[in-house]
Design an enzyme around this catalytic site. Structure first.
Site, PDB file in Angstrom:
ATOM      1  N   TRP A 229       0.941  -1.299   0.136  1.00 39.53           N
ATOM      2  CA  TRP A 229      -0.259  -0.108   0.179  1.00 39.53           C
ATOM      3  C   TRP A 229       0.813   1.119  -0.018  1.00 39.53           C
ATOM      4  O   TRP A 229       1.870   1.388   0.577  1.00 39.53           O
ATOM      5  CB  TRP A 229      -0.809  -0.072   1.290  1.00 39.53           C
ATOM      6  CG  TRP A 229      -1.510   1.386   1.585  1.00 39.53           C
ATOM      7  CD1 TRP A 229      -0.750   2.352   2.273  1.00 39.53           C
ATOM      8  CD2 TRP A 229      -2.835   1.486   1.457  1.00 39.53           C
ATOM      9  NE1 TRP A 229      -1.775   3.230   2.383  1.00 39.53           N
ATOM     10  CE2 TRP A 229      -3.035   3.108   1.714  1.00 39.53           C
ATOM     11  CE3 TRP A 229      -3.886   1.096   0.861  1.00 39.53           C
ATOM     12  CZ2 TRP A 229      -4.447   3.509   1.870  1.00 39.53           C
ATOM     13  CZ3 TRP A 229      -5.127   1.842   0.624  1.00 39.53           C
ATOM     14  CH2 TRP A 229      -5.372   2.946   1.083  1.00 39.53           C
ATOM     15  N   ASN A 231       0.208   5.922   0.258  1.00 42.29           N
ATOM     16  CA  ASN A 231      -0.782   6.911   0.092  1.00 42.29           C
ATOM     17  C   ASN A 231       0.188   8.232  -0.134  1.00 42.29           C
ATOM     18  O   ASN A 231       1.166   8.022  -1.010  1.00 42.29           O
ATOM     19  CB  ASN A 231      -1.919   7.010   1.187  1.00 42.29           C
ATOM     20  CG  ASN A 231      -1.438   6.844   2.668  1.00 42.29           C
ATOM     21  OD1 ASN A 231      -0.940   5.760   3.261  1.00 42.29           O
ATOM     22  ND2 ASN A 231      -1.528   7.989   3.241  1.00 42.29           N
ATOM     23  N   ASP A 232      -0.226   9.186   0.800  1.00 39.12           N
ATOM     24  CA  ASP A 232       0.293  10.625   0.377  1.00 39.12           C
ATOM     25  C   ASP A 232       1.744  10.564   0.050  1.00 39.12           C
ATOM     26  O   ASP A 232       2.826  10.001   0.408  1.00 39.12           O
ATOM     27  CB  ASP A 232       0.446  11.459   1.685  1.00 39.12           C
ATOM     28  CG  ASP A 232      -0.702  11.449   2.387  1.00 39.12           C
ATOM     29  OD1 ASP A 232      -1.846  10.691   2.012  1.00 39.12           O
ATOM     30  OD2 ASP A 232      -0.799  11.859   3.546  1.00 39.12           O
ATOM     31  N   GLN A 248       4.001   7.650   1.892  1.00 45.25           N
ATOM     32  CA  GLN A 248       3.358   6.725   2.954  1.00 45.25           C
ATOM     33  C   GLN A 248       3.390   5.549   2.486  1.00 45.25           C
ATOM     34  O   GLN A 248       2.782   5.000   1.427  1.00 45.25           O
ATOM     35  CB  GLN A 248       1.856   7.348   3.360  1.00 45.25           C
ATOM     36  CG  GLN A 248       2.153   8.580   4.036  1.00 45.25           C
ATOM     37  CD  GLN A 248       2.565   8.441   5.574  1.00 45.25           C
ATOM     38  OE1 GLN A 248       1.721   8.171   6.430  1.00 45.25           O
ATOM     39  NE2 GLN A 248       3.601   8.861   5.822  1.00 45.25           N
ATOM     40  N   TRP A 256      -3.999  -0.177   4.100  1.00 42.35           N
ATOM     41  CA  TRP A 256      -3.290   0.955   5.180  1.00 42.35           C
ATOM     42  C   TRP A 256      -2.792  -0.106   6.403  1.00 42.35           C
ATOM     43  O   TRP A 256      -3.508  -0.615   7.021  1.00 42.35           O
ATOM     44  CB  TRP A 256      -4.136   2.153   5.241  1.00 42.35           C
ATOM     45  CG  TRP A 256      -3.538   3.189   6.074  1.00 42.35           C
ATOM     46  CD1 TRP A 256      -2.751   4.274   5.493  1.00 42.35           C
ATOM     47  CD2 TRP A 256      -3.319   3.563   7.612  1.00 42.35           C
ATOM     48  NE1 TRP A 256      -2.293   5.215   6.370  1.00 42.35           N
ATOM     49  CE2 TRP A 256      -2.601   4.337   7.603  1.00 42.35           C
ATOM     50  CE3 TRP A 256      -3.638   2.815   8.607  1.00 42.35           C
ATOM     51  CZ2 TRP A 256      -2.448   5.224   8.923  1.00 42.35           C
ATOM     52  CZ3 TRP A 256      -3.405   3.434   9.726  1.00 42.35           C
ATOM     53  CH2 TRP A 256      -2.712   4.461  10.016  1.00 42.35           C
ATOM     54  N   ASP A 354       1.548  16.479   9.467  1.00 43.96           N
ATOM     55  CA  ASP A 354       1.938  16.633   8.074  1.00 43.96           C
ATOM     56  C   ASP A 354       2.531  18.263   7.897  1.00 43.96           C
ATOM     57  O   ASP A 354       2.431  18.911   7.055  1.00 43.96           O
ATOM     58  CB  ASP A 354       0.595  16.786   7.283  1.00 43.96           C
ATOM     59  CG  ASP A 354      -0.274  15.354   7.338  1.00 43.96           C
ATOM     60  OD1 ASP A 354       0.199  14.578   7.798  1.00 43.96           O
ATOM     61  OD2 ASP A 354      -1.534  15.544   7.051  1.00 43.96           O
ATOM     62  N   TRP A 494      -9.533   7.978  -0.023  1.00 45.07           N
ATOM     63  CA  TRP A 494      -9.607   7.219   1.267  1.00 45.07           C
ATOM     64  C   TRP A 494     -11.109   6.329   1.128  1.00 45.07           C
ATOM     65  O   TRP A 494     -12.016   6.861   0.342  1.00 45.07           O
ATOM     66  CB  TRP A 494      -9.613   8.028   2.569  1.00 45.07           C
ATOM     67  CG  TRP A 494      -8.353   8.535   2.648  1.00 45.07           C
ATOM     68  CD1 TRP A 494      -7.798   9.879   2.779  1.00 45.07           C
ATOM     69  CD2 TRP A 494      -7.282   7.591   3.181  1.00 45.07           C
ATOM     70  NE1 TRP A 494      -6.706   9.739   3.225  1.00 45.07           N
ATOM     71  CE2 TRP A 494      -6.239   8.529   3.486  1.00 45.07           C
ATOM     72  CE3 TRP A 494      -7.382   6.456   3.734  1.00 45.07           C
ATOM     73  CZ2 TRP A 494      -4.819   8.000   3.991  1.00 45.07           C
ATOM     74  CZ3 TRP A 494      -5.952   5.904   3.958  1.00 45.07           C
ATOM     75  CH2 TRP A 494      -4.783   6.769   4.218  1.00 45.07           C
TER      76      TRP A 494
HETATM   77  C1  FRU Z   1      -3.527  11.968   4.554  1.00 35.03           C
HETATM   78  C2  FRU Z   1      -2.967  11.437   5.715  1.00 35.03           C
HETATM   79  C3  FRU Z   1      -2.283  12.537   6.692  1.00 35.03           C
HETATM   80  C4  FRU Z   1      -1.458  11.350   7.383  1.00 35.03           C
HETATM   81  C5  FRU Z   1      -1.100  10.280   6.678  1.00 35.03           C
HETATM   82  C6  FRU Z   1      -1.294   8.614   7.142  1.00 35.03           C
HETATM   83  O1  FRU Z   1      -3.773  11.155   3.531  1.00 35.03           O
HETATM   84  O2  FRU Z   1      -4.223  11.020   6.741  1.00 35.03           O
HETATM   85  O3  FRU Z   1      -2.789  13.290   7.349  1.00 35.03           O
HETATM   86  O4  FRU Z   1      -0.399  11.944   7.761  1.00 35.03           O
HETATM   87  O5  FRU Z   1      -2.326  10.191   5.476  1.00 35.03           O
HETATM   88  O6  FRU Z   1      -1.058   7.848   6.350  1.00 35.03           O
END
Ligand code: FRU
Length: 680
Positions: A229, A231-232, A248, A256, A354, A494
């Protein structure tokens, strides 16, 4: 004469210690790691070709073998038995070795009583899962204490005509508890079960299992994890003449989980190279310690990253440094540099994350996402002279009762920068009521006041979505050596089941986009021009269409420039299409460009709310609309009129549906250029 005798004695001693060790030590298996070819091993066949020394790359050991050689029966089509020199089990009575192969049928390693030929213990490769062959060693540790008095041999058998077995690194003399413990550690690492060193653990796990991911089921030019997985985007930066992008990452599954920072670098933002995992969570526990999102800054040739450590109940910011941009060392002994004690009373420490760092005049600043105690979002500004001591400056922007329908309760992943003397704030508000993706991603412009922290001059109705698609979140920007402000975002949303999880991965980045402001301070975004270097096989198409035409063009990894002159009714293009009506439809109607992916989702996410989206658009002076469209197997990115608006979505068609159709309710002129994008 005396000197001669001493010389002979010394040589004798040296020979006993070094030269004859294998032959004299009854606990030693001769050539136990196959580094000397087949020395010491006997085979049931003459001179078989059994020693392999492949493959190392990028510093990672593909097979995770020991030394450079290992034994493999891959080249054989007939059965074979390979037997070690006789030995005795020493030390703690354990025997350890590495084993793998592509079969469980008639291929195994046995411990044999040398005198009676009785089979004492057996092991086969457990790695073969019947679907995908994973040619990586697992470690076996046998408890052979009952056989410690016996003279034994190791016998490797492969009687499977199509399958094979690979083995390496036999050790029958494990003498200390530490040695035993390090073998146990190796067993855990190799089976993906985590140990204390979470960075190493994640790295090993990825190296073991990334081969399970079929290249045909990956994006070709969008950044994604090696597996698992993502993400950001995090720490997006131009450092030592290369682009670095972190993300991430939860490598252990397509869902996740405890967050790591994955890492890629590139020369041109199109072809990316994987680097070792940069940051691991402190514990692999839902309770926290995860490495959440953050950013990077190059200070005098060293790379600093600042990110959020997530603990249940609070979040704080930590900082790490790297000289090579690859290996990071925590600063401040891993303790937070910004924590809840730095927060104003009106901020909730549960959601404080963040950090996006930047420099202005002589100070470092960071915007950080936050939630007010009254549950409206806010972005906070902090400043520091030395990266270690931070002060709260003030709130950059705050949601309120008047903005709730537009702004949600927590502003994630803020980013602020200057374009043409105007300050642009990007952020991802969580839980916007009625938003198609639940969470939105918006920008607003103003003038950042470094004394109060406030973004002066912003108004609620100025706030605009950055991208109108279903899969665009948490964008982050950086400036490169050419002075371009470049943005990437997570190309997923999400709360949706990731469509590619079945292939062993989920999540990717958008194509990097250069962003600018137009004369009215509207954000313009357009794919980096480097992607055009990967165009090939141009095909052009021009036709006035009424009804629907098959263009005879196709492809699911392509770049399209389309100009058309819409009148009334719908007119547009179908991608990922086929004659049965499958496809993603992108069309103009009454002041909007629509994207309808209903027929590209194989029934997933049913309902217009999740499948039809639209972006407001103005027809250009000459009556046309320009669309730039990038496809990459599971994604579509549409840039309207040179990037005035964008629509980014994942789709879930089948690879077989890749035809391109044009349609219009009235006579409409279409002019199209079409390229294959080939990124290998
Ligand atoms: C945004 C978020 C951030 C956090 C991260 C966790 O997508 O929720 O705020 O740092 O993903 O994976």
């Amino acid at each position: 004469m005396k000197r001669k005798i001493i010389f002979i004695i010394v040589i004798g001693i040296l020979l006993t210690i070094f030269g004859c060790k294998d032959k004299t030590d009854p606990y030693q298996i001769i050539n136990s790691g196959f580094e000397d070819g087949m020395t010491g091993w006997t085979t049931s066949m003459e001179e078989p070709d059994l020693i392999r020394t492949d493959i190392t790359y990028d510093g990672h050991r593909k097979y995770m073998k020991e030394g450079s050689a290992f034994l493999s029966t891959k080249s054989l089509t007939e059965g074979i038995e390979i037997t070690s020199s006789p030995f005795k089990i020493g030390g703690l009575g354990k025997i350890s070795f590495l084993i793998s192969g592509n079969t469980l049928e008639n291929a195994y390693v046995e411990l044999i009583n040398h005198e009676t030929d009785e089979v004492l213990l057996t092991a086969d490769s457990e790695l073969y899962d019947g679907i995908v062959f994973v040619d990586n060693f697992t470690r076996v540790i046998w408890d052979a204490t009952p056989f410690m008095d016996l003279e034994v041999t190791i016998r490797i058998t492969d009687h499977d005509p199509s399958g094979y077995i690979i083995v390496d690194d036999f050790d029958a003399k494990i003498e200390s508890d530490e040695e035993h413990a390090s073998y146990i550690d190796d067993v855990l690492l190799r089976s993906g079960i985590k140990t204390d060193d979470l960075l190493m653990s994640a790295e090993h796990y990825i190296n073991l299992y990334k081969y399970r991911i079929n290249p045909e089921t990956r994006y070709t030019y969008h950044v994604m994890g090696e597996m698992g997985w993502i993400n950001d985007p995090n720490g997006f930066v131009y450092f030592q003449d290369e682009y670095h992008l972190f993300y991430q990452h939860h490598p252990y599954s397509s869902m996740w989980g405890p967050m790591h920072w994955g890492h890629v670098k590139s020369d041109d933002l199109v072809k990316w190279e994987y680097l070792p995992i940069a940051v691991a969570p402190i514990v692999l526990d839902a309770g926290g310690g995860a490495a959440f999102s953050g950013s990077a800054i190059d200070i005098d040739g060293e790379l600093y990253i600042i990110y959020t450590e997530n603990w249940i109940g609070y979040q704080h910011q930590v900082i790490a440094k790297s000289e090579d941009g690859i290996h990071f060392e925590m600063l401040n002994e891993g303790l937070p540099v910004i924590d809840e004690s730095d927060l104003p009373f009106y901020a909730n420490p549960i959601d404080f994350r963040d950090p996006k760092i930047f420099k202005h005049d002589d100070l470092y600043y960071s915007v950080i996402g936050s939630r007010q105690i009254n549950n409206f979002g806010q972005v906070l500004l902090f400043s520091s002279a030395n990266l270690m001591d931070w002060e709260y400056v003030g709130p950059v922007i705050q949601g309120s009762i008047n903005s709730i329908y537009k702004l949600g309760y927590m502003f994630e992943c803020p980013d602020i920068f200057e374009l043409n003397g105007i300050d642009v704030l990007l952020m991802s508000p969580q839980q916007i009521p009625g938003h198609r993706n639940t969470h939105g991603t918006v920008y607003v412009t103003g003038d950042l006041n470094y004394q109060t922290g406030m973004l002066d001059g912003w108004t609620l109705d100025q706030i605009q979505e950055i991208d109108y698609g279903f899969d665009f979140y948490a964008p982050q920007t950086m400036v490169d050596d050419q002075g371009r402000r470049i943005m990437v975002a997570w190309m997923q949303s999400w709360n949706r089941s990731p469509m590619t999880a079945q292939y062993g991965w989920a999540g990717a980045m958008t194509i990097p986009r250069v962003i600018t402001l137009d004369a009215e301070n509207k954000l313009i975004q357009y794919p980096i021009e480097e992607i055009e270097n990967y165009r090939s096989n141009i095909q052009s198409y021009e036709e006035t269409v009424s009804g629907m035409v098959d263009t005879d063009l196709d492809g699911n990894t392509i770049d399209i420039e389309l100009k058309f002159y819409p009148t009334t009714g719908k007119s547009g293009i179908t991608l990922f299409g086929d004659a049965l009506g499958n496809g993603t439809h992108v069309y103009y109607q009454d002041g909007y460009i629509y994207m309808d992916r209903t027929d590209s989702m194989n029934g997933r996410h049913s309902g217009d709310f999740y499948n039809i989206t639209k972006a407001p658009v103005q027809i250009q002076e000459d009556g046309s609309i320009d669309l730039r469209i990038l496809l990459d197997r599971f994604s579509i990115e549409v840039f309207i009129n040179g990037g005035q608006q964008a629509i980014t979505s994942t789709i879930y068609g089948s690879n077989a549906t890749d035809s391109i159709y044009l349609f219009s309710e009235q006579d409409t002129l279409f002019e199209m250029s079409h390229w294959d994008l080939v990124v290998e």
